[in-house]
Design an enzyme around this catalytic site. Structure first.
Site, PDB file in Angstrom:
ATOM      1  N   GLU A   1       5.489  -8.882  -1.403  1.00  0.00           N
ATOM      2  CA  GLU A   1       4.103  -8.425  -1.611  1.00  0.00           C
ATOM      3  C   GLU A   1       3.966  -7.789  -2.996  1.00  0.00           C
ATOM      4  O   GLU A   1       4.955  -7.602  -3.706  1.00  0.00           O
ATOM      5  CB  GLU A   1       3.721  -7.374  -0.561  1.00  0.00           C
ATOM      6  CG  GLU A   1       2.843  -7.884   0.576  1.00  0.00           C
ATOM      7  CD  GLU A   1       1.388  -8.143   0.156  1.00  0.00           C
ATOM      8  OE1 GLU A   1       1.058  -8.051  -1.044  1.00  0.00           O
ATOM      9  OE2 GLU A   1       0.579  -8.452   1.055  1.00  0.00           O
TER      10      GLU A   1
ATOM     11  N   ASP B   1      -5.575 -12.239   1.636  1.00  0.00           N
ATOM     12  CA  ASP B   1      -4.613 -11.149   1.416  1.00  0.00           C
ATOM     13  C   ASP B   1      -4.747 -10.667  -0.028  1.00  0.00           C
ATOM     14  O   ASP B   1      -5.815 -10.204  -0.430  1.00  0.00           O
ATOM     15  CB  ASP B   1      -3.212 -11.664   1.781  1.00  0.00           C
ATOM     16  CG  ASP B   1      -2.222 -10.545   2.031  1.00  0.00           C
ATOM     17  OD1 ASP B   1      -2.342  -9.500   1.393  1.00  0.00           O
ATOM     18  OD2 ASP B   1      -1.302 -10.722   2.845  1.00  0.00           O
TER      19      ASP B   1
ATOM     20  N   ASN C   1      -1.317  -0.114   1.386  1.00  0.00           N
ATOM     21  CA  ASN C   1      -1.076  -1.549   1.437  1.00  0.00           C
ATOM     22  C   ASN C   1      -1.103  -2.163   0.041  1.00  0.00           C
ATOM     23  O   ASN C   1      -0.078  -2.454  -0.530  1.00  0.00           O
ATOM     24  CB  ASN C   1      -2.073  -2.221   2.376  1.00  0.00           C
ATOM     25  CG  ASN C   1      -1.647  -3.622   2.732  1.00  0.00           C
ATOM     26  OD1 ASN C   1      -0.487  -3.850   3.035  1.00  0.00           O
ATOM     27  ND2 ASN C   1      -2.566  -4.565   2.653  1.00  0.00           N
TER      28      ASN C   1
END
Ligand SMILES: *[C@@H]1O[C@H](CO)[C@@H](O)[C@H](O)[C@H]1NC(C)=O
Ligand SMILES: *[C@@H]1O[C@H](CO)[C@@H](O)[C@H](O)[C@H]1NC(C)=O
Length: 334
Positions: free
Chosen positions: A34, A231, A127
């Site tokens: 990520e 995302d 996040n």
């Protein structure tokens, strides 16, 4: 002459596909890649393995990888600090830390707590996030359950400047605070709350760091052939958005004015997590992926899930990602 005609007709028969992109895995797989950030000063890619929780640095010049493993449950964001080589803002769990690391030795970094968010929400985690053109961090949270699923509406989008180091809640509630990008003129902020399956846009006031009301730019519900949830996201120099589809095995290109779907780039991993332009000319799209949700049988079918992929020859370029600006005066009081 003949050759030229063949080339031209091939081009015309392939409208919208005039560039043949290639997708290549460039790193070994991690569990849940990520947060890719291309550092143009060093020409390296930083990214994270969220639940390891580990920060990685990949050097394309020699294909070297270095990592730093953190304590805690998760890490979401790493952004370099402006004019401070080897210093970064790192968001892990609910904390914002100053991270010092030369990136040349595994597990040799040091952390210093700057601030934290969602103090009354122990299950919240950072996040995704990015710095704006003035060096303020925009970073959002979600509420994580023990099985790594997410509870709805537990998160917020925060703004943090490097003078006060006081996070301000700018938008809530959100479920999965995710992709962020700004238009080239900084008049728009594009934002994804994955759970909504939408890309929204806000008017952006750069000098004040303020946003207007959200409107929907793109809704996956209007494109039944696209699977998964949006995302991470980035933007190119034409102001087109590039959005990772988690569970959708692809990255999509969207016109940020009209919301029109312009291109679908297939990625050989179902769970595509985020994107960042990099390379000398910012013309390589780096794509992080995950194997977290794949069964062992599925992992055999997708051996490259969890790798960073490089997408070459898209025919577009990105812009340098912004660094975080930490005031020298504030630093002296840390
Ligand atoms: C550092 O970690 C990477 C994996 O992240 C590994 O490939 C590499 O060999 C390690 N380097 C050293 C010097 O231990
Ligand atoms: C995006 O859409 C707008 C409005 O339809 C159009 O004016 C613009 O040229 C498009 N941008 C690109 C890069 O194609």
């Amino acid at each position: 002459m003949f050759m030229v005609e063949i080339v031209i007709s091939a081009f015309l028969c392939n409208l919208g596909q005039s560039y043949a992109e290639t997708v290549v895995p460039v790193t070994t797989p991690v569990e849940h890649g990520e947060g890719p950030h291309w550092d143009y000063k060093e020409q390296v890619l930083y990214y994270v393995d969220t639940f390891a929780p580990t920060i990685l640095r990949w050097e394309p010049q020699n294909n070297g990888v270095f990592h730093h493993k953190l304590d805690g449950d998760s890490v979401g964001i790493i952004v370099p600090i402006k004019n401070r080589p080897n210093e970064f803002i790192v968001c892990r769990d609910r904390y914002v830390d100053l991270f010092s690391w030369n990136g040349k030795c595994n597990n040799s970094g040091t952390l210093k707590r700057l601030t934290s968010v969602d103090k009354n929400k122990p299950y919240n985690q950072f996040n995704d996030g990015k710095a704006d053109a003035k060096g303020r961090l925009w970073a959002g949270t979600l509420t994580r359950n023990e099985d790594l699923s997410v509870s709805p509406n537990g998160g917020s989008l925060f703004k943090l400047d490097g003078y006060t180091l006081k996070p301000i809640n700018m938008f809530s509630p959100v479920s999965i605070s995710n992709g962020i990008a700004w238009s080239k003129d900084n008049n728009w902020l594009y934002y994804i709350d994955s759970e909504t399956r939408k890309v929204t846009k806000f008017r952006y006031h750069l000098s004040e760091g303020l946003i207007g009301h959200p409107t929907t730019l793109f809704d996956l519900e209007d494109h039944k052939h696209l699977k998964g949830i949006p995302d991470g996201m980035t933007i190119d120099t034409d102001d087109n958005l590039w959005v990772a589809l988690y569970g959708g095995k692809s990255v999509i290109k969207i016109n940020s004015t009209s919301g029109k779907l312009l291109q679908i780039v297939d990625i050989p991993a179902t769970y595509v997590t985020s994107v960042a332009f990099g390379g000398h000319n910012f013309d390589v799209l780096y794509v992080t992926t995950s194997k977290l949700k794949l069964t062992l049988e599925e992992q055999e079918l997708e051996p490259d899930a969890g790798c960073v992929f490089a997408v070459y020859n898209l025919g577009v370029r990105g812009l340098p990602a912004n660094d975080f600006r930490l005031s020298e005066k504030t630093r002296r009081f840390l």
